[in-house]
Design a protein around this motif. Structure first.
Motif: not given
Length: 237
Positions: A1-13, A73-88
């Motif tokens: 997910m890109n910058a748009t999703s990242a900014s939305r993730a930081e928003a309060p509930v 997790g490598l080729v699936g839909t956007r929210h299934a991919r590891f790149a979309s949710f694995v963070r440090g």
């Protein structure tokens, strides 16, 4: 997910959209519940000689499901991919602090803490099934059997933490996360939706698992023969 999703993730509930969109595709949901069933069954039959074939069958099922999830997790839909949710660690810490502050970050997919539990569960699944396979085929000594049991117990502990996190997350975010893993829908914006549920892939996965179980069932020894073999092994000891 890109910058748009990242900014939305930081928003309060409070700023999270109320619209429900398709987030979890069918393969992710089928994988999830098959893994729950397989782990529960394997854990409950671990100490029973009578149900040994079932234990082994469910262990092999977990290994196959793990292989599928890695690929998806490598080729699936956007929210299934590891790149979309694995963070440090920083993202995990920031999310936990947001919970304590009363303004939790909203994540359409897995939140960073939940992602950490998922990665741990996938890793432990690999360890449990590999050690179990080696033990079943007499490729190691007692230490390998202890590793198998220890990893299974560790996996159970992580499952407990994960379930607690799901319940807390459902309460804090006002979103039924267990229900979301059944329906596939969560609160999100229109652009967050998954375009296809990929039901055909889920159907093929389910058919493969049921087919494997059928083959194992057909090759199972008769109960009397299995009990005789078990008594014979104990007599040899």
């Amino acid at each position: 997910m890109n910058a748009t999703s990242a900014s939305r993730a930081e928003a309060p509930v409070d700023s999270a959209p109320a619209r429900r969109v398709l987030v979890w595709d069918a393969p992710v949901r089928v994988f999830h519940w098959l893994m729950v069933l397989s782990f529960a069954g394997a854990y409950l039959t671990a100490e029973s000689e009578r149900w040994r074939l079932l234990h082994v069958t469910l262990g092999y099922t977990m290994a196959g499901l793990l292989a599928f999830r890695v690929v998806w997790g490598l080729v699936g839909t956007r929210h299934a991919r590891f790149a979309s949710f694995v963070r440090g660690p920083a993202a995990v810490w920031r999310y936990l602090r947001s919970l304590v502050s009363g303004q939790p970050e909203h994540h359409v997919g897995h939140n960073p803490a939940g992602a950490l539990a998922i990665v741990a569960l996938l890793g432990l699944t690999g360890l449990v099934t590999a050690a179990g396979w080696a033990t079943y085929n007499d490729l190691g000594g007692e230490w390998l059997e202890e590793l198998h049991e220890g990893a299974a117990n560790a996996m159970l502990a992580v499952v407990g933490l994960h379930l607690a996190g799901v319940l807390i997350g459902s309460w804090v975010h006002g979103d039924n996360l267990i229900g979301a893993m059944l329906s596939g829908r969560k609160a999100g914006a229109p652009e967050d939706t998954v375009r296809s549920a990929w039901r055909s892939v889920a159907a093929l996965m389910l058919a493969a698992v049921l087919g494997f179980w059928a083959v194992q069932w057909q090759s199972a020894p008769a109960p009397d023969a299995a009990m005789s073999a078990s008594h014979h092994d104990r007599d040899d000891d």
